[in-house]
Design an enzyme around this catalytic site. Sequence first.
Site, PDB file in Angstrom:
ATOM      1  N   ALA A 190      35.021  42.525  44.656  1.00 22.52           N
ATOM      2  CA  ALA A 190      36.203  42.635  43.803  1.00 22.52           C
ATOM      3  C   ALA A 190      35.951  41.761  42.583  1.00 22.52           C
ATOM      4  O   ALA A 190      35.156  40.820  42.635  1.00 22.52           O
ATOM      5  CB  ALA A 190      37.427  42.167  44.570  1.00 22.52           C
ATOM      6  N   GLU A 223      32.773  46.020  51.814  1.00 22.66           N
ATOM      7  CA  GLU A 223      33.957  46.660  52.414  1.00 22.66           C
ATOM      8  C   GLU A 223      34.078  48.132  52.020  1.00 22.66           C
ATOM      9  O   GLU A 223      34.417  48.970  52.850  1.00 22.66           O
ATOM     10  CB  GLU A 223      35.217  45.873  52.008  1.00 22.66           C
ATOM     11  CG  GLU A 223      35.278  44.507  52.689  1.00 22.66           C
ATOM     12  CD  GLU A 223      36.336  43.588  52.101  1.00 22.66           C
ATOM     13  OE1 GLU A 223      36.358  43.425  50.865  1.00 22.66           O
ATOM     14  OE2 GLU A 223      37.141  43.039  52.865  1.00 22.66           O
ATOM     15  N   GLU A 260      33.750  35.779  50.955  1.00 24.90           N
ATOM     16  CA  GLU A 260      35.100  35.379  50.538  1.00 24.90           C
ATOM     17  C   GLU A 260      35.475  33.955  50.922  1.00 24.90           C
ATOM     18  O   GLU A 260      36.147  33.265  50.154  1.00 24.90           O
ATOM     19  CB  GLU A 260      36.139  36.356  51.120  1.00 24.90           C
ATOM     20  CG  GLU A 260      36.184  37.699  50.412  1.00 24.90           C
ATOM     21  CD  GLU A 260      35.192  38.703  50.968  1.00 24.90           C
ATOM     22  OE1 GLU A 260      34.306  38.306  51.750  1.00 24.90           O
ATOM     23  OE2 GLU A 260      35.305  39.889  50.621  1.00 24.90           O
TER      24      GLU A 260
HETATM   25  N1  DAK Z   1      33.333  39.924  39.756  1.00 23.59           N
HETATM   26  C1  DAK Z   1      33.236  39.887  38.407  1.00 23.59           C
HETATM   27  N2  DAK Z   1      32.071  39.820  37.746  1.00 23.59           N
HETATM   28  C2  DAK Z   1      30.953  39.790  38.485  1.00 23.59           C
HETATM   29  C3  DAK Z   1      30.969  39.825  39.884  1.00 23.59           C
HETATM   30  C4  DAK Z   1      32.236  39.905  40.543  1.00 23.59           C
HETATM   31  N3  DAK Z   1      32.380  40.001  41.860  1.00 23.59           N
HETATM   32  N4  DAK Z   1      29.692  39.766  40.337  1.00 23.59           N
HETATM   33  C5  DAK Z   1      28.903  39.696  39.243  1.00 23.59           C
HETATM   34  N5  DAK Z   1      29.664  39.712  38.130  1.00 23.59           N
HETATM   35  C6  DAK Z   1      29.207  39.637  36.739  1.00 23.59           C
HETATM   36  C7  DAK Z   1      28.750  38.226  36.374  1.00 23.59           C
HETATM   37  O1  DAK Z   1      29.863  37.451  36.027  1.00 23.59           O
HETATM   38  C8  DAK Z   1      27.851  38.513  35.201  1.00 23.59           C
HETATM   39  O2  DAK Z   1      28.637  38.760  34.068  1.00 23.59           O
HETATM   40  P1  DAK Z   1      28.247  38.148  32.619  1.00 23.59           P
HETATM   41  O3  DAK Z   1      28.180  36.686  32.823  1.00 23.59           O
HETATM   42  O4  DAK Z   1      26.898  38.748  32.313  1.00 23.59           O
HETATM   43  O5  DAK Z   1      29.347  38.616  31.712  1.00 23.59           O
HETATM   44  C9  DAK Z   1      27.180  39.823  35.586  1.00 23.59           C
HETATM   45  O6  DAK Z   1      28.033  40.413  36.584  1.00 23.59           O
HETATM   46  C10 DAK Z   1      25.808  39.618  36.211  1.00 23.59           C
HETATM   47  O7  DAK Z   1      25.946  38.707  37.272  1.00 23.59           O
HETATM   48  P2  DAK Z   1      24.991  37.429  37.443  1.00 23.59           P
HETATM   49  O8  DAK Z   1      24.554  36.936  36.112  1.00 23.59           O
HETATM   50  O9  DAK Z   1      25.709  36.476  38.342  1.00 23.59           O
HETATM   51  O10 DAK Z   1      23.744  38.090  38.172  1.00 23.59           O
HETATM   52  P3  DAK Z   1      22.754  37.372  39.198  1.00 23.59           P
HETATM   53  O11 DAK Z   1      21.654  38.339  39.429  1.00 23.59           O
HETATM   54  O12 DAK Z   1      22.396  36.008  38.748  1.00 23.59           O
HETATM   55  O13 DAK Z   1      23.599  37.222  40.559  1.00 23.59           O
HETATM   56  C11 DAK Z   1      25.081  38.006  42.324  1.00 23.59           C
HETATM   57  C12 DAK Z   1      24.007  38.390  41.247  1.00 23.59           C
HETATM   58  C13 DAK Z   1      25.639  39.275  42.918  1.00 23.59           C
HETATM   59  C14 DAK Z   1      24.391  37.168  43.418  1.00 23.59           C
HETATM   60  C15 DAK Z   1      26.173  37.162  41.638  1.00 23.59           C
HETATM   61  O14 DAK Z   1      26.644  37.864  40.475  1.00 23.59           O
HETATM   62  C16 DAK Z   1      27.330  36.909  42.530  1.00 23.59           C
HETATM   63  O15 DAK Z   1      27.277  36.046  43.421  1.00 23.59           O
HETATM   64  N6  DAK Z   1      28.446  37.625  42.289  1.00 23.59           N
HETATM   65  C17 DAK Z   1      29.663  37.434  43.033  1.00 23.59           C
HETATM   66  C18 DAK Z   1      29.524  38.034  44.390  1.00 23.59           C
HETATM   67  C19 DAK Z   1      30.743  37.801  45.222  1.00 23.59           C
HETATM   68  O16 DAK Z   1      31.096  36.654  45.531  1.00 23.59           O
HETATM   69  N7  DAK Z   1      31.397  38.881  45.563  1.00 23.59           N
HETATM   70  C20 DAK Z   1      32.568  38.853  46.388  1.00 23.59           C
HETATM   71  C21 DAK Z   1      33.754  38.780  45.507  1.00 23.59           C
HETATM   72  S1  DAK Z   1      35.166  38.420  46.493  1.00 23.59           S
HETATM   73  C22 DAK Z   1      41.889  40.703  48.435  1.00 23.59           C
HETATM   74  C23 DAK Z   1      41.321  41.777  47.873  1.00 23.59           C
HETATM   75  C24 DAK Z   1      39.976  41.830  47.717  1.00 23.59           C
HETATM   76  C25 DAK Z   1      39.169  40.816  48.102  1.00 23.59           C
HETATM   77  C26 DAK Z   1      39.747  39.726  48.684  1.00 23.59           C
HETATM   78  C27 DAK Z   1      41.095  39.664  48.858  1.00 23.59           C
HETATM   79  N8  DAK Z   1      43.303  40.655  48.546  1.00 23.59           N
HETATM   80  C28 DAK Z   1      44.053  40.742  47.383  1.00 23.59           C
HETATM   81  C29 DAK Z   1      43.958  40.509  49.816  1.00 23.59           C
HETATM   82  C30 DAK Z   1      37.766  40.893  47.845  1.00 23.59           C
HETATM   83  C31 DAK Z   1      37.106  39.804  47.480  1.00 23.59           C
HETATM   84  C32 DAK Z   1      35.750  39.887  46.970  1.00 23.59           C
HETATM   85  O17 DAK Z   1      35.113  40.923  46.875  1.00 23.59           O
END
Ligand code: DAK
Length: 263
Positions: A63, A111, A131
């Site tokens: 997300a 998910e 998360e």
């Molecule tokens: N959201 C927004 N932008 C993201 C992103 C994300 N999840 N993942 C990557 N990006 C963006 C980065 O900010 C970056 O943007 P710029 O800085 O270039 O503008 C671009 O994508 C490239 O990312 P990186 O520069 O970080 O690329 P790397 O190769 O260095 O790293 C990575 C790739 C996938 C390891 C890293 O980007 C990363 O850790 N991303 C976050 C992954 C993550 O934590 N995903 C889970 C998100 S939490 C709920 C509803 C939904 C959810 C929970 C509760 N309720 C309302 C009940 C769901 C939660 C989630 O999914």
Amino acid sequence: MEFITYEQDGFVGIITINRPKALNALNSQVLDELDAALDAVDLNTTRALILTGAGDKSFVAGADIGEMSSLTKAEGEAFGKKGNDVFRKLETFPLPVIAAVNGFALGGGCEISMSCDIRICSENAVFGQPEVGLGITPGFGGTQRLARLVGAGMAKQMIYTARNIKADEAYRIGLVNAVYPAEELMTAAKKMAAGIAAQAPIAVRNCKKAINDGLQVDMDQAIVIEEKLFGDCFETEDQKAGMGNFLEKDKEKKLKVVPFQNK
Ligand code: DAK
């Protein structure tokens, strides 16, 4: 649409989440567009869907953390509902959906893949539910679907430790059905989808419903669900042609795609 593309390849529809600058992260607009794309699928001419992400690095990196970071409790709940509704639409979609996971499938990305019927992935795929490291629980069904797919023990380990796993481990624990070199993933997905599309479509749809609905209830009720959906296939053109071809020992006919019959 800005972030979703749809392509029709014969009986197979290919939905691509196309926001590569953010590694295809799911913001509200992506979720709205995905919802609209599913509503627009022509069920008379489509027999299977493939869901994938644009680019060669990421399926869906979760997300959108930027969008989520400033949500109030009420907005968080609304965002969760929006995601859950679309994911559930995918899960209960009348047609089988194959997730072709081409890179990161983190958080909401893992998910959404689990809302699909079948997951296959590229060798560079990475799955995880990070998360708890962000101070939240998985919000798009992760606590529920991961445990059902890989068992409670493995799901709890992945979710509590927020540890990502690579494609080979995802295969070993049964999260994905197969792993392919990146350049072969879409070909494999299309081949599998075509294999599904070549079967009797009413029967395939009823199988999806029988498996999904049956898993929610005990075996006595599940068998009744199966009986009903089995019975439902009879007197359809699919059933008559499918069995007729076999009885006539007509191999040519048997290999023909049974025409879809709207019910
Ligand atoms: N959201 C927004 N932008 C993201 C992103 C994300 N999840 N993942 C990557 N990006 C963006 C980065 O900010 C970056 O943007 P710029 O800085 O270039 O503008 C671009 O994508 C490239 O990312 P990186 O520069 O970080 O690329 P790397 O190769 O260095 O790293 C990575 C790739 C996938 C390891 C890293 O980007 C990363 O850790 N991303 C976050 C992954 C993550 O934590 N995903 C889970 C998100 S939490 C709920 C509803 C939904 C959810 C929970 C509760 N309720 C309302 C009940 C769901 C939660 C989630 O999914």
